[in-house]
Design a protein around this motif. Structure first.
Motif, PDB file in Angstrom:
ATOM      1  N   SER A 162       1.280  -1.168   0.268  1.00  0.00           N
ATOM      2  CA  SER A 162       0.054  -0.399   0.312  1.00  0.00           C
ATOM      3  C   SER A 162       0.841   1.413  -0.165  1.00  0.00           C
ATOM      4  O   SER A 162       1.952   1.030   0.411  1.00  0.00           O
ATOM      5  N   LEU A 166      -0.115  -4.302 -12.591  1.00  0.00           N
ATOM      6  CA  LEU A 166      -2.022  -3.349 -11.949  1.00  0.00           C
ATOM      7  C   LEU A 166      -1.151  -1.820 -11.895  1.00  0.00           C
ATOM      8  O   LEU A 166      -0.202  -1.944 -11.675  1.00  0.00           O
ATOM      9  N   HIS A 167      -2.048  -1.368 -12.008  1.00  0.00           N
ATOM     10  CA  HIS A 167      -1.996   0.448 -12.432  1.00  0.00           C
ATOM     11  C   HIS A 167      -3.052   0.829 -12.255  1.00  0.00           C
ATOM     12  O   HIS A 167      -4.403   0.704 -11.867  1.00  0.00           O
ATOM     13  N   THR A 168      -2.931   1.997 -11.016  1.00  0.00           N
ATOM     14  CA  THR A 168      -4.227   2.382 -10.795  1.00  0.00           C
ATOM     15  C   THR A 168      -3.687   4.682 -11.329  1.00  0.00           C
ATOM     16  O   THR A 168      -2.415   4.593  -9.900  1.00  0.00           O
ATOM     17  N   THR A 187      -4.534   7.618  -0.972  1.00  0.00           N
ATOM     18  CA  THR A 187      -4.040   5.835  -0.865  1.00  0.00           C
ATOM     19  C   THR A 187      -4.281   4.925  -1.707  1.00  0.00           C
ATOM     20  O   THR A 187      -5.164   4.988  -2.639  1.00  0.00           O
ATOM     21  N   PHE A 188      -3.600   3.977  -1.866  1.00  0.00           N
ATOM     22  CA  PHE A 188      -4.147   2.851  -2.629  1.00  0.00           C
ATOM     23  C   PHE A 188      -3.585   1.414  -2.038  1.00  0.00           C
ATOM     24  O   PHE A 188      -2.258   1.295  -1.188  1.00  0.00           O
ATOM     25  N   ARG A 189      -3.940   0.601  -2.458  1.00  0.00           N
ATOM     26  CA  ARG A 189      -3.050  -0.641  -1.931  1.00  0.00           C
ATOM     27  C   ARG A 189      -3.359  -2.146  -3.823  1.00  0.00           C
ATOM     28  O   ARG A 189      -4.356  -2.021  -4.469  1.00  0.00           O
ATOM     29  N   PHE A 190      -2.008  -2.656  -3.538  1.00  0.00           N
ATOM     30  CA  PHE A 190      -2.070  -3.343  -4.474  1.00  0.00           C
ATOM     31  C   PHE A 190      -2.340  -4.971  -3.685  1.00  0.00           C
ATOM     32  O   PHE A 190      -1.256  -5.544  -2.195  1.00  0.00           O
ATOM     33  N   TYR A 191      -2.782  -5.916  -4.010  1.00  0.00           N
ATOM     34  CA  TYR A 191      -3.005  -7.305  -3.165  1.00  0.00           C
ATOM     35  C   TYR A 191      -1.482  -8.278  -3.907  1.00  0.00           C
ATOM     36  O   TYR A 191      -1.938  -8.271  -5.096  1.00  0.00           O
ATOM     37  N   VAL A 192      -0.921  -8.576  -3.463  1.00  0.00           N
ATOM     38  CA  VAL A 192       0.343  -9.542  -4.324  1.00  0.00           C
ATOM     39  C   VAL A 192       0.689 -10.589  -3.478  1.00  0.00           C
ATOM     40  O   VAL A 192       0.670 -10.909  -2.322  1.00  0.00           O
TER      41      VAL A 192
END
Lengths: 105, 313
Positions: free
Chosen positions: A23, A54-56, A63-68
């Motif tokens: 995140s 992924l991209h955002t 804020t952001f969160r990538f689940y990996v």
């Protein structure tokens, strides 16, 4: 029964450890845009292997969160004005948090 | 007499072929199992080359049936050019192998990769507080969210300027999440098959029918013109509230509020649908619009969500 419990424990542990997250909070200084694109890719030097996962789009202060899966990744952020950020990240079982501070080039 | 018959048959065959291959005026060619090929009205008029509008030339009509110039106006957004420099698969929805999302690079479960459900809002209220909560009893296999969800899988904030979300003093045009979904919870009966361009136009037209706000249409077109891979044909299987509310239920804690949902599962095809022998996903047989959520009833606050999904390998 004892071995069965161990087996369950191992299965549970491996299930838990197959997912983590990455995140961040985006900082865009004056002179940069109000929004940045945050990119998550495999950490590879070779262009052909540097797969984008992924991209955002994130606004200033957002804020952001990538689940990996645990592994080695690159987080890059860029905006329309040429501001940039790059960090290599090794993700294990624990979530990782980044301050994504873009810099005007 | 024999020559006349042959000429007559050739004439009929030519007429049928031209009817199948071209749609006239402001229409695009689509395909469904029941109807076969048909022409439907375009959402946008055909874009002409701005530098050489040969079709409106008042000069000679000698070249009117020639294909247009090779030059095409590049419509990539700014992030498209930047992404192209760094990533070989920018123009795919994610890591991509064998005509599908390469699931091995992603955590979680579910054969359907729902990319970018974006949530937009319109309200009549000022500074309207809201909670947008994922309430599924099953584990939700998220891949990404913007902004962060709290521990209860909830976004809390207020709606400002009628159509923006404010969370922790930051304005967002939309809320965003990616996730994996089970294929068994999707419908593969209703839909249509068409070209790549036709698919984008049909989805946008579908969103217009449901009165999605202009900014959401603009975002949809900007993103998916880049991220839908370059296959000649796609079958579209729309998932609306009927499917999505069951598998990924959401609670919004206000009265006079509604959520319209639309997720388009796209299945790419390398050759025209109808000519392949084996299909992993059956061709659609029913008109999808009959299950489209109604937009006639307007609430004080309307959330609308769009997304596009692909099969994973």
């Amino acid at each position: 029964m004892k071995y069965f419990s161990y087996l369950l424990l191992i299965i549970s542990f491996s299930a838990l450890s197959s997912e983590s997250s990455l995140s961040g909070k985006v900082f865009l200084p004056e002179g940069c845009s109000k929004k940045a694109m945050v990119w998550l890719s495999l950490d590879k030097e070779n262009y052909q292997e540097r797969l984008l996962l992924l991209h955002t789009e994130v606004p200033r202060g957002g804020t952001f969160r990538f689940y990996v899966k645990p592994g080695n990744y690159q987080i890059r952020a860029s905006d329309e004005e040429g501001c940039d950020f790059l960090q290599k990240v090794h993700v294990q079982n624990n979530p990782v948090h980044l301050d994504v501070k873009l810099v005007k080039k | 007499m024999k020559g006349f018959l042959i000429s007559f048959l050739l004439l009929i065959m030519t007429a049928e072929a031209s009817e199948e291959s071209a749609c006239k005026g402001n229409t695009i060619k689509t395909w469904t199992q029941n109807v076969g090929y048909s022409c439907v009205t375009r959402f946008n008029p055909i874009v002409q080359d701005p530098y050489c509008d040969y079709s409106s030339s008042s000069g000679t009509l000698l070249f009117q049936n020639f294909p247009g110039p090779l030059f095409q106006k590049d419509i990539m957004p700014w992030w498209g050019y930047q992404g192209d420099l760094y990533y070989p698969n920018l123009k795919f929805p994610g890591a991509w192998e064998k005509d599908k999302v390469a699931a091995k690079y992603y955590p979680g479960e579910g054969e359907i990769f729902a990319a970018k459900p974006n949530v937009y809002v319109n309200t009549v209220h000022e500074n309207f507080k809201f909670n947008f909560k994922f309430i599924s009893s099953r584990k939700i296999h998220f891949l990404a969210t913007t902004p962060l969800l709290d521990k209860e899988l909830k976004w809390s904030g207020k709606i400002v300027e009628k159509d923006k979300f404010e969370l922790e003093e930051v304005y967002y045009d939309y809320l965003f999440y990616d996730l994996r979904l089970p294929r068994s919870s999707m419908q593969f009966t209703n839909g249509l098959c068409t070209t790549r361009e036709g698919a984008i136009e049909w989805m946008m037209k579908d969103l217009v029918e449901m009165k999605y706000p202009a900014i959401s249409l603009q975002d949809f077109e900007e993103h998916w013109r880049v991220k839908i891979p370059d296959y000649p044909f796609f079958c579209i299987y729309p998932q609306y509230n009927r499917e999505l509310d069951a598998i990924i239920p959401i609670e919004i804690d206000k009265e006079q509020t509604s959520l319209i949902r639309s997720l388009y599962v796209l299945v790419p095809h390398r050759i025209a649908p109808g000519t392949e022998e084996m299909q992993e996903i059956p061709f659609p047989t029913e008109n999808p619009s009959q299950y489209r959520p109604g937009s006639k009833i307007q609430r004080e606050t309307m959330f609308r969500e769009w997304g596009v999904a692909f099969l994973g390998d």
